[in-house]
Design a protein around this motif. Structure first.
Motif, PDB file in Angstrom:
ATOM      1  N   SER A 231       3.561  -1.201   9.015  1.00 38.23           N
ATOM      2  CA  SER A 231       2.780   0.007   8.751  1.00 38.23           C
ATOM      3  C   SER A 231       3.537   0.844   8.002  1.00 38.23           C
ATOM      4  N   TYR A 234       4.082  -0.607   4.429  1.00 31.49           N
ATOM      5  CA  TYR A 234       2.950  -0.470   3.892  1.00 31.49           C
ATOM      6  C   TYR A 234       2.392   0.823   3.248  1.00 31.49           C
ATOM      7  N   VAL A 244      -0.088  -5.804  -3.029  1.00 31.88           N
ATOM      8  CA  VAL A 244      -0.098  -6.079  -1.554  1.00 31.88           C
ATOM      9  C   VAL A 244      -1.032  -7.524  -1.468  1.00 31.88           C
ATOM     10  N   ARG A 247      -2.660  -8.060   4.173  1.00 35.50           N
ATOM     11  CA  ARG A 247      -2.563  -6.976   4.992  1.00 35.50           C
ATOM     12  C   ARG A 247      -3.642  -7.298   5.880  1.00 35.50           C
ATOM     13  N   ALA A 263      -0.580  -1.633   9.478  1.00 30.55           N
ATOM     14  CA  ALA A 263      -0.598  -3.336   8.664  1.00 30.55           C
ATOM     15  C   ALA A 263      -0.171  -4.123  10.010  1.00 30.55           C
ATOM     16  N   PHE A 273       2.238  -9.213   6.878  1.00 32.15           N
ATOM     17  CA  PHE A 273       2.124  -8.309   5.920  1.00 32.15           C
ATOM     18  C   PHE A 273       3.125  -8.832   4.746  1.00 32.15           C
TER      19      PHE A 273
END
Length: 462
Positions: A231, A234, A244, A247, A263, A273
């Motif tokens: 996360s 991300y 991306v 996700r 994520a 991810f």
């Protein structure tokens, strides 16, 4: 005699004519091929995208010039530096016909020769890629790169000057900075931090969280450990121009990472991810503990634009209450099996800025967490209808209830009665005397009508 003279004269004139013609042709050949030779091109000769096979130089020049004139009318040339792509004005480019034809090799694919001044390139760079500053050496490198890329004569092209500028550059800076507060530093998170700290995301490469942990011995990791670290990566990626690719979010509102930046990782289900670095330069991941929080940043060659994320359109959804019944719950008691939680939806947006001006805003995601409904368990009860309902069940507060008899009190039911003392079915219970007179006649008159098997009323007996 006259005939002989005529013949001699004719032969002399013919010889002179042949000699003159030969000398003339020889002179022309010497002039064209020795003094001023004319160049022609053989088979499989191209200048840029234009075929000049078997054409003399003057015709080849016309062919190429006509093609380049059309190129100026249709060409779309863009210059890419890191994350910025800007149109380049082709009107500052001059086609050099003489240099192109002089350097063309017979039977080969040859390049077009364009002239681009360093002054025009320097002006373009400083106007379009501010606040970056370019020195003379960098401008000369970009000018030569543009010349080389234009030589093929492609109508649509993006010229990436990033690699040329950064070939000898050591400039690196933190391009992102993200901190998650109140993160419980578990052994798994610390192992992930150690493994990822200093990891380089190469140019034009893709990073997968599941592939990374499979290729590295990190000991025992929980799904929460992986989700927390994924996360914060991300959130860092959203501050760049990275793409991306994959996700996901979990089923419930996260408690350890901020809304909009989860994520989720689930190894059993293959929930990953994944992101891609589209740039010509690499970036380094840096993870550090900050007090009770976790900090992440990416370092590398700076971006032209600035990226910021915002959380908008937050909505909450109230849970429903689900009632269940059980005989194991005491009367007048409600047991709560599941506490309800509000559902939440948030939209994540990315603003792309050039200096202080927003040049683009786009929605990144819309995360929805459904409400968790409240579950209550109530006691299992039997409902007793009120008096006079006529379903054969009744409740009184008197001393007795009867069926088919008289006790000096009105009956509250037609069948089975319940009192504080006893239940009586089909009998009569008296306390001694009665206030009724002519009770037998009343019983007969009040008796229910009787019907035979055909449904006909049977008259009462006299």
């Amino acid at each position: 005699m006259n005939n002989k003279l005529f013949g001699t004269t004719f032969v002399a004139l013919l010889g002179s004519t042949v000699l003159f013609f030969g000398v003339t042709q020889a002179g022309t050949y010497v002039i064209d091929e020795v003094v001023f030779p004319s160049k022609g091109f053989g088979e499989q000769t191209y200048i840029g995208p234009y075929d000049v096979s078997n054409l003399p130089e003057n015709e080849a020049a016309v062919t190429v010039q006509t093609g380049v004139k059309g190129w100026y009318g249709e060409a779309s040339v863009q210059i890419k530096l890191q994350d910025a792509v800007v149109s380049f004005p082709v009107e500052v480019v001059q086609f050099n016909t003489d240099s192109t034809l002089t350097n063309a090799q017979d039977g080969a694919k040859n390049e077009l020769q364009f002239d681009v001044t360093k002054e025009s390139v320097g002006t373009f760079l400083n106007q379009q890629f501010a606040p970056m500053v370019f020195n003379d050496e960098e401008i000369a490198i970009v000018t030569e790169t543009i010349r080389e890329q234009l030589a093929a004569g492609r109508k649509d092209q993006i010229i990436d000057i990033t690699s040329a500028l950064l070939a000898n550059s050591t400039v690196e800076t933190a391009v992102t900075n993200v901190t998650f507060n109140n993160i419980e530093s578990s052994v798994g998170i610390r192992n992930l931090m150690t493994a990822l700290n200093g990891y380089v995301i190469n140019p034009k490469s893709t990073f997968s969280m599941l592939e990374f942990i499979e290729s590295t011995d990190l000991g025992n990791l929980t799904e929460q450990d992986l989700t927390t670290v994924a996360s914060i990566l991300y959130a860092s990626v959203l501050q760049t121009n990275f793409g991306v690719d994959e996700r996901s979010i979990g089923p419930v509102v996260p408690t350890t990472v901020p809304l909009g930046f989860e994520a989720s990782i689930n190894r059993e289900l293959g929930v990953d991810f994944v992101f891609t670095n589209p740039n010509a330069t690499g970036f380094t991941i840096n993870l550090n503990g900050v007090g009770t929080g976790l900090n992440a940043n990416l370092t590398g060659f700076p971006f032209i634009y600035q990226y910021e994320t915002t959380i908008n359109d937050k909505q909450e959804f109230l849970p429903k209450t689900i009632k269940q019944y059980s005989s194991f719950v005491e009367p007048n008691t409600v047991r709560v099996k599941t506490q309800g939680e509000n559902g939440i939806q948030v939209a994540v947006f990315k603003n792309i800025r050039s200096d202080s001006a927003i040049i683009e805003t786009k929605e990144v995601s819309k995360d929805f967490y459904p409400p968790v409904h409240k579950v209550e368990i109530h006691p299992l009860t039997v409902t007793i209808p009120a008096a006079g309902s006529g379903d054969g069940t009744g409740t009184t507060n008197g001393s007795e209830s009867t069926k088919g008899g008289s006790n000096g009190q009105p009956s509250t039911g037609a069948g089975t009665g319940t009192t504080g003392d006893e239940t009586s079915i089909g009998g009569s219970t008296d306390s001694g005397s009665t206030n009724d007179t002519g009770s037998n006649a009343n019983d007969e008159n009040d008796s229910e009508p009787q019907y035979d098997k055909g449904g006909n009323l049977i008259p009462p007996s006299k």
